[in-house]
Scaffold this motif. Structure first.
Motif, PDB file in Angstrom:
ATOM      1  N   ALA A 104       0.849  -1.319   0.200  1.00  0.00           N
ATOM      2  CA  ALA A 104       0.303   0.016   0.022  1.00  0.00           C
ATOM      3  C   ALA A 104       0.676   1.358  -0.272  1.00  0.00           C
ATOM      4  O   ALA A 104       0.418   2.558  -0.653  1.00  0.00           O
ATOM      5  N   SER A 105       1.979   1.212   0.652  1.00  0.00           N
ATOM      6  CA  SER A 105       2.512   2.360   0.765  1.00  0.00           C
ATOM      7  C   SER A 105       3.616   2.371  -0.437  1.00  0.00           C
ATOM      8  O   SER A 105       5.073   3.224  -0.557  1.00  0.00           O
ATOM      9  N   ASN A 106       3.760   1.992  -1.706  1.00  0.00           N
ATOM     10  CA  ASN A 106       4.088   1.592  -2.923  1.00  0.00           C
ATOM     11  C   ASN A 106       5.852   1.482  -2.807  1.00  0.00           C
ATOM     12  O   ASN A 106       6.230   2.471  -3.359  1.00  0.00           O
ATOM     13  N   GLY A 107       6.157   0.327  -1.924  1.00  0.00           N
ATOM     14  CA  GLY A 107       7.440  -0.208  -1.544  1.00  0.00           C
ATOM     15  C   GLY A 107       7.947   0.353  -0.920  1.00  0.00           C
ATOM     16  O   GLY A 107       9.252   0.364  -0.362  1.00  0.00           O
ATOM     17  N   ARG A 108       7.795   1.614  -0.301  1.00  0.00           N
ATOM     18  CA  ARG A 108       7.856   1.986   0.698  1.00  0.00           C
ATOM     19  C   ARG A 108       8.247   1.919   2.139  1.00  0.00           C
ATOM     20  O   ARG A 108       7.013   1.486   2.099  1.00  0.00           O
ATOM     21  N   ALA A 110       6.415   1.666   5.936  1.00  0.00           N
ATOM     22  CA  ALA A 110       6.063   2.646   6.527  1.00  0.00           C
ATOM     23  C   ALA A 110       6.337   3.239   7.846  1.00  0.00           C
ATOM     24  O   ALA A 110       7.322   2.574   8.701  1.00  0.00           O
ATOM     25  N   ARG A 111       5.829   4.245   7.832  1.00  0.00           N
ATOM     26  CA  ARG A 111       6.857   5.080   8.917  1.00  0.00           C
ATOM     27  C   ARG A 111       5.988   4.632  10.248  1.00  0.00           C
ATOM     28  O   ARG A 111       4.712   4.004  10.288  1.00  0.00           O
ATOM     29  N   SER A 112       6.451   4.644  11.894  1.00  0.00           N
ATOM     30  CA  SER A 112       5.495   3.919  12.853  1.00  0.00           C
ATOM     31  C   SER A 112       4.480   5.035  12.852  1.00  0.00           C
ATOM     32  O   SER A 112       3.608   4.124  13.528  1.00  0.00           O
ATOM     33  N   ALA A 113       3.991   6.156  12.131  1.00  0.00           N
ATOM     34  CA  ALA A 113       3.407   6.520  12.265  1.00  0.00           C
ATOM     35  C   ALA A 113       1.800   6.334  11.837  1.00  0.00           C
ATOM     36  O   ALA A 113       1.171   6.074  12.140  1.00  0.00           O
ATOM     37  N   ASP A 114       2.133   5.849  10.149  1.00  0.00           N
ATOM     38  CA  ASP A 114       1.211   5.063   9.101  1.00  0.00           C
ATOM     39  C   ASP A 114       0.851   3.712  10.303  1.00  0.00           C
ATOM     40  O   ASP A 114       0.160   2.817   9.660  1.00  0.00           O
ATOM     41  N   LEU A 115       1.303   2.799  11.226  1.00  0.00           N
ATOM     42  CA  LEU A 115       1.460   1.368  11.284  1.00  0.00           C
ATOM     43  C   LEU A 115       0.324   1.961  12.276  1.00  0.00           C
ATOM     44  O   LEU A 115      -0.650   1.913  13.079  1.00  0.00           O
TER      45      LEU A 115
END
Length: 115
Positions: A104-108, A110-115
Protein backbone atom coordinates in the motif's frame (compact mmCIF):
# COMPACT_ATOMS: atom_id res chain seq x y z
CA UNK A 1 -63.56 -116.47 48.25
CA UNK A 2 -60.37 -118.37 48.18
CA UNK A 3 -57.04 -116.94 47.28
CA UNK A 4 -55.20 -118.61 44.48
CA UNK A 5 -51.84 -119.86 45.49
CA UNK A 6 -48.99 -118.94 43.18
CA UNK A 7 -47.37 -121.75 41.34
CA UNK A 8 -43.69 -122.52 41.81
CA UNK A 9 -42.97 -121.10 38.32
CA UNK A 10 -44.53 -117.75 39.23
CA UNK A 11 -42.58 -117.65 42.48
CA UNK A 12 -39.37 -118.40 40.57
CA UNK A 13 -40.12 -115.57 38.09
CA UNK A 14 -40.79 -113.16 40.98
CA UNK A 15 -37.53 -114.18 42.65
CA UNK A 16 -35.61 -113.69 39.38
CA UNK A 17 -37.16 -110.24 38.87
CA UNK A 18 -36.36 -109.21 42.45
CA UNK A 19 -32.80 -110.49 42.11
CA UNK A 20 -32.43 -108.59 38.81
CA UNK A 21 -33.57 -105.35 40.44
CA UNK A 22 -31.19 -105.88 43.35
CA UNK A 23 -28.29 -106.48 40.95
CA UNK A 24 -29.17 -103.42 38.85
CA UNK A 25 -29.40 -101.25 41.98
CA UNK A 26 -26.05 -102.54 43.21
CA UNK A 27 -24.48 -101.86 39.81
CA UNK A 28 -25.87 -98.32 39.81
CA UNK A 29 -24.56 -97.73 43.33
CA UNK A 30 -21.17 -99.08 42.31
CA UNK A 31 -20.87 -96.46 39.56
CA UNK A 32 -21.64 -93.52 41.91
CA UNK A 33 -18.01 -92.99 43.02
CA UNK A 34 -16.86 -93.00 39.40
CA UNK A 35 -19.54 -90.47 38.50
CA UNK A 36 -18.62 -88.27 41.47
CA UNK A 37 -14.95 -88.35 40.46
CA UNK A 38 -15.93 -87.41 36.91
CA UNK A 39 -18.03 -84.55 38.24
CA UNK A 40 -15.12 -83.34 40.38
CA UNK A 41 -12.80 -83.49 37.38
CA UNK A 42 -15.21 -81.46 35.26
CA UNK A 43 -15.63 -78.95 38.10
CA UNK A 44 -11.86 -78.58 38.34
CA UNK A 45 -11.67 -78.01 34.58
CA UNK A 46 -14.39 -75.37 34.81
CA UNK A 47 -12.57 -73.60 37.65
CA UNK A 48 -9.31 -73.56 35.69
CA UNK A 49 -11.11 -72.06 32.71
CA UNK A 50 -12.71 -69.41 34.92
CA UNK A 51 -9.30 -68.61 36.42
CA UNK A 52 -7.82 -68.27 32.95
CA UNK A 53 -10.70 -66.02 31.94
CA UNK A 54 -10.17 -63.83 35.01
CA UNK A 55 -6.42 -63.55 34.28
CA UNK A 56 -7.09 -62.60 30.66
CA UNK A 57 -9.65 -60.03 31.80
CA UNK A 58 -7.11 -58.48 34.17
CA UNK A 59 -4.53 -58.32 31.37
CA UNK A 60 -7.09 -56.71 29.07
CA UNK A 61 -7.98 -54.13 31.71
CA UNK A 62 -4.28 -53.30 32.14
CA UNK A 63 -3.88 -52.92 28.38
CA UNK A 64 -6.94 -50.67 28.21
CA UNK A 65 -5.40 -48.52 30.95
CA UNK A 66 -2.24 -48.21 28.86
CA UNK A 67 -4.31 -47.28 25.80
CA UNK A 68 -6.10 -44.57 27.79
CA UNK A 69 -2.77 -43.23 29.07
CA UNK A 70 -1.36 -43.17 25.53
CA UNK A 71 -4.51 -41.44 24.27
CA UNK A 72 -4.21 -38.79 26.98
CA UNK A 73 -0.58 -38.20 25.99
CA UNK A 74 -1.61 -37.91 22.33
CA UNK A 75 -4.31 -35.41 23.25
CA UNK A 76 -1.77 -33.35 25.18
CA UNK A 77 0.63 -33.41 22.23
CA UNK A 78 -2.20 -32.46 19.87
CA UNK A 79 -3.14 -29.51 22.07
CA UNK A 80 0.49 -28.35 21.96
CA UNK A 81 0.53 -28.65 18.15
CA UNK A 82 -2.74 -26.70 17.93
CA UNK A 83 -1.34 -23.96 20.18
CA UNK A 84 1.81 -23.74 18.04
CA UNK A 85 -0.31 -23.67 14.90
CA UNK A 86 -2.38 -20.83 16.35
CA UNK A 87 0.82 -18.89 17.07
CA UNK A 88 2.07 -19.59 13.56
CA UNK A 89 -1.24 -18.44 12.10
CA UNK A 90 -1.07 -15.22 14.14
CA UNK A 91 2.50 -14.66 12.91
CA UNK A 92 1.35 -15.33 9.34
CA UNK A 93 -1.50 -12.81 9.72
CA UNK A 94 0.92 -10.24 11.08
CA UNK A 95 3.34 -10.88 8.19
CA UNK A 96 0.48 -10.62 5.69
CA UNK A 97 -0.61 -7.33 7.24
CA UNK A 98 2.97 -6.03 7.07
CA UNK A 99 3.14 -7.08 3.42
CA UNK A 100 -0.19 -5.37 2.68
CA UNK A 101 1.03 -2.15 4.27
CA UNK A 102 4.29 -2.35 2.34
CA UNK A 103 2.42 -2.78 -0.94
CA UNK A 104 0.00 0.00 0.00
CA UNK A 105 2.91 2.39 0.57
CA UNK A 106 4.24 1.59 -2.92
CA UNK A 107 7.23 -0.31 -1.67
CA UNK A 108 8.36 2.35 0.75
CA UNK A 109 8.76 1.24 4.33
CA UNK A 110 5.93 2.53 6.48
CA UNK A 111 6.71 5.07 9.14
CA UNK A 112 5.85 4.18 12.68
CA UNK A 113 3.11 6.83 12.61
CA UNK A 114 1.47 5.00 9.64
CA UNK A 115 1.26 1.77 11.57
Amino acid sequence: MALALPTPGVLADLARAAAGQVIESAASLATVPVRVLGLLGQSELLMSRLTLLAERSEALIERMGEVVTDAEKAIGATKAVIANAALAAADARAAAEDARRLVASNGRPARSADL
